[in-house]
Motif scaffolding. Structure first.
Motif, PDB file in Angstrom:
ATOM      1  N   LEU A   1      -7.388   8.947   2.652  1.00 21.24           N
ATOM      2  CA  LEU A   1      -8.775   8.516   2.856  1.00 21.24           C
ATOM      3  C   LEU A   1      -9.707   9.700   3.039  1.00 21.24           C
ATOM      4  O   LEU A   1     -10.852   9.689   2.569  1.00 21.24           O
ATOM      5  N   ALA A   2      -9.226  10.726   3.732  1.00 23.12           N
ATOM      6  CA  ALA A   2     -10.044  11.925   3.955  1.00 23.12           C
ATOM      7  C   ALA A   2      -9.840  12.975   2.864  1.00 23.12           C
ATOM      8  O   ALA A   2     -10.699  13.829   2.660  1.00 23.12           O
ATOM      9  N   GLN A   3      -8.706  12.901   2.187  1.00 22.51           N
ATOM     10  CA  GLN A   3      -8.361  13.879   1.158  1.00 22.51           C
ATOM     11  C   GLN A   3      -7.940  13.142  -0.114  1.00 22.51           C
ATOM     12  O   GLN A   3      -6.753  12.971  -0.381  1.00 22.51           O
ATOM     13  N   PRO A   4      -8.896  12.682  -0.924  1.00 25.38           N
ATOM     14  CA  PRO A   4      -8.547  11.918  -2.133  1.00 25.38           C
ATOM     15  C   PRO A   4      -7.692  12.689  -3.134  1.00 25.38           C
ATOM     16  O   PRO A   4      -7.082  12.078  -4.015  1.00 25.38           O
ATOM     17  N   ASP A   5      -7.654  14.017  -2.985  1.00 27.84           N
ATOM     18  CA  ASP A   5      -6.809  14.802  -3.887  1.00 27.84           C
ATOM     19  C   ASP A   5      -5.446  15.089  -3.263  1.00 27.84           C
ATOM     20  O   ASP A   5      -4.765  16.047  -3.631  1.00 27.84           O
ATOM     21  N   LEU A   6      -5.016  14.244  -2.323  1.00 33.23           N
ATOM     22  CA  LEU A   6      -3.744  14.429  -1.631  1.00 33.23           C
ATOM     23  C   LEU A   6      -2.584  14.583  -2.612  1.00 33.23           C
ATOM     24  O   LEU A   6      -1.755  15.487  -2.459  1.00 33.23           O
ATOM     25  N   ILE A   7      -2.504  13.721  -3.595  1.00 31.14           N
ATOM     26  CA  ILE A   7      -1.378  13.753  -4.525  1.00 31.14           C
ATOM     27  C   ILE A   7      -1.357  15.064  -5.303  1.00 31.14           C
ATOM     28  O   ILE A   7      -0.294  15.671  -5.503  1.00 31.14           O
TER      29      ILE A   7
ATOM     30  N   PHE B   1       0.821  -1.211   0.000  1.00 36.51           N
ATOM     31  CA  PHE B   1       0.000   0.000   0.000  1.00 36.51           C
ATOM     32  C   PHE B   1       0.860   1.268   0.000  1.00 36.51           C
ATOM     33  O   PHE B   1       0.497   2.269   0.608  1.00 36.51           O
ATOM     34  N   THR B   2       1.994   1.219  -0.651  1.00 38.63           N
ATOM     35  CA  THR B   2       3.007   2.277  -0.796  1.00 38.63           C
ATOM     36  C   THR B   2       3.927   2.410   0.406  1.00 38.63           C
ATOM     37  O   THR B   2       4.927   3.116   0.340  1.00 38.63           O
ATOM     38  N   GLY B   3       3.624   1.769   1.538  1.00 36.82           N
ATOM     39  CA  GLY B   3       4.510   1.878   2.690  1.00 36.82           C
ATOM     40  C   GLY B   3       4.484   3.276   3.288  1.00 36.82           C
ATOM     41  O   GLY B   3       3.453   3.937   3.337  1.00 36.82           O
ATOM     42  N   PRO B   4       5.642   3.787   3.756  1.00 34.63           N
ATOM     43  CA  PRO B   4       5.681   5.125   4.362  1.00 34.63           C
ATOM     44  C   PRO B   4       5.426   6.226   3.329  1.00 34.63           C
ATOM     45  O   PRO B   4       5.611   6.036   2.130  1.00 34.63           O
ATOM     46  N   LEU B   5       5.068   7.396   3.836  1.00 32.06           N
ATOM     47  CA  LEU B   5       4.728   8.527   2.974  1.00 32.06           C
ATOM     48  C   LEU B   5       5.831   8.876   1.979  1.00 32.06           C
ATOM     49  O   LEU B   5       5.544   9.326   0.861  1.00 32.06           O
ATOM     50  N   TYR B   6       7.083   8.689   2.368  1.00 29.08           N
ATOM     51  CA  TYR B   6       8.142   9.180   1.486  1.00 29.08           C
ATOM     52  C   TYR B   6       8.185   8.447   0.141  1.00 29.08           C
ATOM     53  O   TYR B   6       8.811   8.927  -0.809  1.00 29.08           O
ATOM     54  N   PHE B   7       7.515   7.313   0.052  1.00 24.59           N
ATOM     55  CA  PHE B   7       7.420   6.632  -1.251  1.00 24.59           C
ATOM     56  C   PHE B   7       6.751   7.539  -2.269  1.00 24.59           C
ATOM     57  O   PHE B   7       7.260   7.750  -3.378  1.00 24.59           O
ATOM     58  N   ILE B   8       5.596   8.101  -1.904  1.00 21.41           N
ATOM     59  CA  ILE B   8       4.924   8.980  -2.877  1.00 21.41           C
ATOM     60  C   ILE B   8       5.655  10.313  -2.988  1.00 21.41           C
ATOM     61  O   ILE B   8       5.618  10.953  -4.044  1.00 21.41           O
ATOM     62  N   TYR B   9       6.364  10.723  -1.935  1.00 21.93           N
ATOM     63  CA  TYR B   9       7.147  11.959  -2.030  1.00 21.93           C
ATOM     64  C   TYR B   9       8.235  11.820  -3.092  1.00 21.93           C
ATOM     65  O   TYR B   9       8.517  12.768  -3.834  1.00 21.93           O
ATOM     66  N   LYS B  10       8.865  10.645  -3.153  1.00 23.66           N
ATOM     67  CA  LYS B  10       9.909  10.414  -4.149  1.00 23.66           C
ATOM     68  C   LYS B  10       9.352  10.520  -5.562  1.00 23.66           C
ATOM     69  O   LYS B  10       9.958  11.147  -6.442  1.00 23.66           O
TER      70      LYS B  10
ATOM     71  N   ASN C   1       1.593   5.784   6.677  1.00 26.22           N
ATOM     72  CA  ASN C   1       1.140   5.468   5.322  1.00 26.22           C
ATOM     73  C   ASN C   1       0.310   6.610   4.744  1.00 26.22           C
ATOM     74  O   ASN C   1      -0.349   7.348   5.469  1.00 26.22           O
ATOM     75  N   MET C   2       0.328   6.728   3.416  1.00 20.31           N
ATOM     76  CA  MET C   2      -0.386   7.811   2.752  1.00 20.31           C
ATOM     77  C   MET C   2      -1.891   7.791   3.032  1.00 20.31           C
ATOM     78  O   MET C   2      -2.553   8.831   3.001  1.00 20.31           O
ATOM     79  N   MET C   3      -2.452   6.611   3.351  1.00 21.30           N
ATOM     80  CA  MET C   3      -3.890   6.538   3.605  1.00 21.30           C
ATOM     81  C   MET C   3      -4.306   7.334   4.835  1.00 21.30           C
ATOM     82  O   MET C   3      -5.487   7.666   4.993  1.00 21.30           O
TER      83      MET C   3
ATOM     84  N   PRO D   1      -8.705   2.329  -0.224  1.00 21.57           N
ATOM     85  CA  PRO D   1      -9.311   2.885  -1.435  1.00 21.57           C
ATOM     86  C   PRO D   1      -9.335   1.872  -2.573  1.00 21.57           C
ATOM     87  O   PRO D   1      -8.529   0.936  -2.619  1.00 21.57           O
ATOM     88  N   GLU D   2     -10.225   2.090  -3.501  1.00 26.65           N
ATOM     89  CA  GLU D   2     -10.412   1.167  -4.626  1.00 26.65           C
ATOM     90  C   GLU D   2      -9.149   0.980  -5.451  1.00 26.65           C
ATOM     91  O   GLU D   2      -8.916  -0.088  -5.996  1.00 26.65           O
ATOM     92  N   VAL D   3      -8.316   2.036  -5.535  1.00 32.41           N
ATOM     93  CA  VAL D   3      -7.110   1.930  -6.345  1.00 32.41           C
ATOM     94  C   VAL D   3      -6.234   0.775  -5.854  1.00 32.41           C
ATOM     95  O   VAL D   3      -5.621   0.051  -6.664  1.00 32.41           O
ATOM     96  N   PHE D   4      -6.203   0.542  -4.568  1.00 37.51           N
ATOM     97  CA  PHE D   4      -5.411  -0.559  -4.017  1.00 37.51           C
ATOM     98  C   PHE D   4      -6.171  -1.883  -4.069  1.00 37.51           C
ATOM     99  O   PHE D   4      -5.607  -2.923  -4.430  1.00 37.51           O
TER     100      PHE D   4
END
Length: 521
Positions: free
Chosen positions: A494-500, A99-108, A488-490, A184-187
């Protein structure tokens, strides 16, 4: 999101090695080719010699890897553009965390996408493609088999072995998925429609970032490995990567910079279904540790030529492999990654492969409304978040105390009294001065004990404010580690689907500061 920035040295989270690199300290300059700046890319483009034949192998491999995936227009365009000599990549890499693991995965990934956008504006005559390198060959399952959300650890337990990308999403995994039905459905879609972990990660990363043109590269590919044959043979038979990486590491250590990686004589794993183990030299040739596999030198040479996919690079060789099969200009990574890339400059020079621009990913701390409110009650700024809790508490209690809890004046009076009377008593008998000195020490210890009791009493009186501070630190550094390395990013997605989208608007890959991001609604 509202953005505040804090200089990295003020956070206390980064090593002197990493900070000196960003500052361009002169002793480190020989360990990289170009500084981490936008202006460096003109030279990086000029230095990158990427053959048409390797480009053709790459585009063919990616076409196979994407064969069963629905492509966004931007992904299809970037795949097509890789066939042209004016297209370059900028890359980040990471393990296949659940599920992407820690937040820094999506930060990268966001940092890498934004760098490609910045380069496209700066150099409009070239095309720049962001790449996520999937570490499918990694075998450290314990590092990736869990994620943390709201303080709880969700973990997939499996007896499977070998490269984690090949792990099957079996019955045990399906039981694990029942514990995360809130995802989320994406996962849920990615994991629910995939046979292996690598397939699932490709699907959800593509779903999350495909619209922004991110390409996903799996280096576990026979055709791509064939482009790496010369290095595989050199590592096995000549040990040149070991020699060069060791030399560079020793030079760094002589300057007072400790390394992150430790080169081996052979920096390759033997890779097969359910197996990824180190290759070692033996008296009669080669062996694979923890197995009965043995090869003569001739047998090993024939295996390299016939099955290059059986050879998996470790951390010493993976960066070189990446740069040999991609038209890559930059790598974006965390602080430890930046450090170990500098240990590899000699390896790149030996094989005459251009060393990319090494950039740190963006660093961020996300604050929810509850945390912001508590900060306001304490009158904290973004910078105050990085003051160690005990240090803040000591300063705060002293400033807010209703009396001098340190009893400094009292200690001064007592010390002065014993010292004065000790000197007077010495005229009567010399040993009395030592007795008075010992009494002074005992008395000061008693006063210190009373000062401690006063501090504890003041802490109880100020417990509401101290509890607020503790709550803030639990949120920004759960378990004592920075939020981005744990949560985790969730937690926010989960509350902010436009997080990315919100993060993308805030991130600047060339701004080397810690971002403190506040939700505004």
């Amino acid at each position: 999101m509202k953005k505040h920035c804090v200089e990295l040295p003020e956070t206390g989270q980064f090593s002197p090695f990493f900070l000196d690199y960003l500052d361009g300290k002169q002793p480190l300059q020989k360990f990289y080719a170009l500084p981490p700046a936008l202006e460096s890319f003109e030279s990086a483009i000029a230095n990158k010699n990427f053959s048409d034949s390797t480009r053709a192998v790459l585009t063919s491999a990616l076409s196979r890897q994407y064969a069963n995936l629905e492509l966004a227009d931007s992904v299809a365009e970037n795949l097509k553009s890789l066939a042209y000599p004016d297209t370059y990549t900028v890359t980040t890499g990471h393990q296949l965390n659940l599920f992407t693991g820690p937040l820094y995965f999506i930060y990268k990934i966001i940092s890498t996408i934004n760098l490609a956008k910045n380069l496209s504006k700066k150099y409009p005559d070239q095309h720049f493609v962001p790449v996520y390198w999937m570490a499918t060959e990694d075998h450290d399952f314990d590092e990736i088999n869990y994620f943390k959300l709201d303080g709880k650890k969700y973990q997939w337990k499996s007896a499977q072995t070998g490269a984690v990308g090949d792990f099957e999403l079996d019955a045990e995994f399906k039981r694990f998925m029942k514990t995360v039905d809130f995802a989320p459905e994406v996962f849920l879609n990615a994991y629910g429609t995939s046979k292996t972990l690598a397939e699932a990660v490709r699907k959800y990363v593509n779903e999350l970032f495909g619209e922004q043109g991110l390409l996903i590269v799996d280096g576990d590919d026979p055709a791509l490995k064939r482009e790496f044959l010369s290095v595989i043979k050199s590592d096995l038979f000549e040990h040149k990567p070991f020699e060069k990486a060791t030399q560079t590491t020793e030079e760094l250590e002589a300057l007072g910079y400790g390394g992150q990686i430790f080169p081996r004589e052979i920096n390759l794993f033997y890779l097969d279904k359910g197996l990824r183990e180190r290759i070692e030299r033996t008296e009669k040739g080669f062996g694979v540790v923890n197995t009965e596999l043995r090869f003569t030198a001739q047998e090993m040479l024939e295996l390299v030529d016939s099955h290059p996919e059986r050879f998996s690079p470790n951390v010493v060789l993976r960066p070189l492999y990446q740069e040999m099969i991609l038209p890559n200009l930059a790598y974006l990574g965390g602080p430890s990654e930046v450090v170990y890339w500098l240990q590899l400059k000699g390896v790149f020079d030996h094989f005459q492969v251009p060393f990319p621009v090494i950039l740190p990913r963006n660093f961020a701390l996300i604050l929810d409304k509850k945390t912001q409110r508590k900060m306001g009650q304490l009158n904290w700024s973004a910078k105050d978040l990085f003051t160690p809790l005990e240090e803040w508490k000591k300063t705060f209690v002293k400033a807010e105390a209703s009396m001098d809890i340190g009893l400094a004046k009292q200690k001064e009076v007592v010390a002065s009294l014993f010292e004065k009377k000790g000197k007077e008593a010495a005229h009567l008998e010399k040993t009395l001065e030592d007795a008075f000195e010992a009494a002074k020490v005992r008395s000061l210890k008693i006063i210190d004990q009373m000062a401690g009791k006063l501090r504890k009493a003041e802490e109880r009186r100020l417990h509401t404010q101290i509890e607020r501070a503790c709550s803030i630190h639990d949120f920004i550094a759960p378990g004592g580690s920075p939020q981005e390395r744990v949560v985790n990013m969730m937690q926010f997605y989960l509350a902010q689907p436009d997080l990315i989208r919100q993060l993308s608007a805030c991130f600047d890959p060339l701004d080397f500061r810690m971002m403190v991001l506040e939700y505004e609604s």
